[in-house]
Design an enzyme around this catalytic site. Structure first.
Site, PDB file in Angstrom:
ATOM      1  N   SER A  96      -5.508  -2.750   0.482  1.00 57.81           N
ATOM      2  CA  SER A  96      -5.535  -3.833  -0.517  1.00 57.81           C
ATOM      3  C   SER A  96      -4.312  -4.734  -0.384  1.00 57.81           C
ATOM      4  O   SER A  96      -4.394  -5.944  -0.622  1.00 57.81           O
ATOM      5  CB  SER A  96      -5.590  -3.250  -1.929  1.00 57.81           C
ATOM      6  OG  SER A  96      -6.789  -2.528  -2.108  1.00 57.81           O
ATOM      7  N   ARG A  99      -4.896  -6.878   2.743  1.00 62.06           N
ATOM      8  CA  ARG A  99      -5.911  -7.911   2.500  1.00 62.06           C
ATOM      9  C   ARG A  99      -5.377  -9.086   1.694  1.00 62.06           C
ATOM     10  O   ARG A  99      -6.034 -10.117   1.586  1.00 62.06           O
ATOM     11  CB  ARG A  99      -7.125  -7.287   1.815  1.00 62.06           C
ATOM     12  CG  ARG A  99      -7.854  -6.343   2.743  1.00 62.06           C
ATOM     13  CD  ARG A  99      -8.951  -5.586   2.058  1.00 62.06           C
ATOM     14  NE  ARG A  99      -9.346  -4.458   2.904  1.00 62.06           N
ATOM     15  CZ  ARG A  99     -10.459  -3.789   2.764  1.00 62.06           C
ATOM     16  NH1 ARG A  99     -11.317  -4.109   1.806  1.00 62.06           N
ATOM     17  NH2 ARG A  99     -10.730  -2.787   3.557  1.00 62.06           N
ATOM     18  N   ASP A 112      12.141  10.508   9.139  1.00 60.90           N
ATOM     19  CA  ASP A 112      12.562  11.695   9.869  1.00 60.90           C
ATOM     20  C   ASP A 112      12.510  12.902   8.951  1.00 60.90           C
ATOM     21  O   ASP A 112      12.662  12.774   7.728  1.00 60.90           O
ATOM     22  CB  ASP A 112      14.005  11.528  10.370  1.00 60.90           C
ATOM     23  CG  ASP A 112      14.106  10.553  11.522  1.00 60.90           C
ATOM     24  OD1 ASP A 112      13.368  10.743  12.500  1.00 60.90           O
ATOM     25  OD2 ASP A 112      14.911   9.610  11.440  1.00 60.90           O
ATOM     26  N   THR A 120      13.132   1.575   2.087  1.00 62.80           N
ATOM     27  CA  THR A 120      13.308   0.127   2.158  1.00 62.80           C
ATOM     28  C   THR A 120      12.114  -0.448   2.908  1.00 62.80           C
ATOM     29  O   THR A 120      11.717   0.049   3.950  1.00 62.80           O
ATOM     30  CB  THR A 120      14.626  -0.237   2.851  1.00 62.80           C
ATOM     31  OG1 THR A 120      15.714   0.168   2.005  1.00 62.80           O
ATOM     32  CG2 THR A 120      14.727  -1.742   3.094  1.00 62.80           C
ATOM     33  N   LEU A 121      11.542  -1.496   2.358  1.00 59.05           N
ATOM     34  CA  LEU A 121      10.364  -2.160   2.917  1.00 59.05           C
ATOM     35  C   LEU A 121      10.790  -3.471   3.562  1.00 59.05           C
ATOM     36  O   LEU A 121      11.611  -4.204   3.001  1.00 59.05           O
ATOM     37  CB  LEU A 121       9.344  -2.445   1.806  1.00 59.05           C
ATOM     38  CG  LEU A 121       8.992  -1.266   0.897  1.00 59.05           C
ATOM     39  CD1 LEU A 121       8.165  -1.739  -0.288  1.00 59.05           C
ATOM     40  CD2 LEU A 121       8.269  -0.194   1.672  1.00 59.05           C
ATOM     41  N   GLU A 122      10.236  -3.777   4.714  1.00 57.80           N
ATOM     42  CA  GLU A 122      10.489  -5.048   5.396  1.00 57.80           C
ATOM     43  C   GLU A 122       9.264  -5.917   5.172  1.00 57.80           C
ATOM     44  O   GLU A 122       8.308  -5.870   5.933  1.00 57.80           O
ATOM     45  CB  GLU A 122      10.726  -4.800   6.888  1.00 57.80           C
ATOM     46  CG  GLU A 122      11.846  -3.820   7.174  1.00 57.80           C
ATOM     47  CD  GLU A 122      11.406  -2.693   8.087  1.00 57.80           C
ATOM     48  OE1 GLU A 122      10.259  -2.673   8.540  1.00 57.80           O
ATOM     49  OE2 GLU A 122      12.236  -1.814   8.341  1.00 57.80           O
ATOM     50  N   GLN A 139       1.344   3.798   1.268  1.00 64.74           N
ATOM     51  CA  GLN A 139       0.970   5.205   1.142  1.00 64.74           C
ATOM     52  C   GLN A 139       1.749   6.028   2.154  1.00 64.74           C
ATOM     53  O   GLN A 139       1.970   5.602   3.280  1.00 64.74           O
ATOM     54  CB  GLN A 139      -0.526   5.388   1.328  1.00 64.74           C
ATOM     55  CG  GLN A 139      -1.080   4.784   2.586  1.00 64.74           C
ATOM     56  CD  GLN A 139      -2.604   4.710   2.557  1.00 64.74           C
ATOM     57  OE1 GLN A 139      -3.264   5.287   1.712  1.00 64.74           O
ATOM     58  NE2 GLN A 139      -3.162   4.002   3.512  1.00 64.74           N
TER      59      GLN A 139
END
Length: 178
Positions: A96, A99, A112, A120-122, A139
């Site tokens: 989702s 999309r 790891d 942390t998200l890029e 997820q």
């Protein structure tokens, strides 16, 4: 081999997987849904240098949401703090999210064994899109490790992302020798 929902629950009970906050309703067939934390960051400079410390500016996502813009790298963070002591965690975007044209990581989808922190998200997007703190963003999938682990991430002398945080963390590439 990917852990099933029942196996993820067993590992949570054993303490080899920790998810805080945890809510059973976010456990899928073979994954656990994670949510966007309330902080984003952008780099102060448009031109980044891999050998230098590129500083970021953090800001809180307002209640009415925040519109991501194409051609800008945003660093986000998961609401969930996780620990993985016996498996390899992978973070993937939800379908989702994809999309809506949102990518949640450029290259860093694998954790790891021994990683203990928020993720942390890029974040980047294909077109302007409004996002909200607390929305489902990705997820976690857990893989079995074959063989004994000698060097857990949270015990490594040179691990760069071990300080517990609720804010996104900028690249620490500059700490490498090259």
């Amino acid at each position: 081999m990917i852990l099933s929902d029942k196996r993820i629950l067993e590992e949570i009970e054993k303490g080899t997987i920790v998810i805080e906050p945890y809510d059973r309703k976010y456990l899928g067939t073979n994954s656990y849904d994670v949510h966007l934390g309330k902080y984003l960051a952008t780099y102060k400079n448009r031109e980044l240098d891999a050998r230098k410390h590129n500083e970021v500016e953090h800001f809180e996502i307002p209640e009415e949401g925040f519109v991501l813009q194409p051609n800008t790298l945003y660093l986000g963070v998961t609401l969930e703090y996780t620990e993985t002591h016996a498996h390899v965690p992978f973070l993937e975007g939800k379908s989702s999210t994809g999309r809506l044209g949102i990518d949640i990581h450029a290259t860093a989808g694998k954790g790891d064994v021994g990683f203990c922190n928020t993720w942390t998200l890029e974040i980047s997007c294909a077109q302007p899109v409004r996002i909200y703190a607390g929305m489902p963003i990705g997820q976690l999938i857990y893989f079995v490790v074959e063989g004994d682990v000698e060097n857990f991430y949270n015990k490594k002398q040179n691990a760069k992302y071990t300080d517990r945080t609720v804010k996104p963390v900028e690249s620490m590439m500059w700490k490498n020798s090259f």
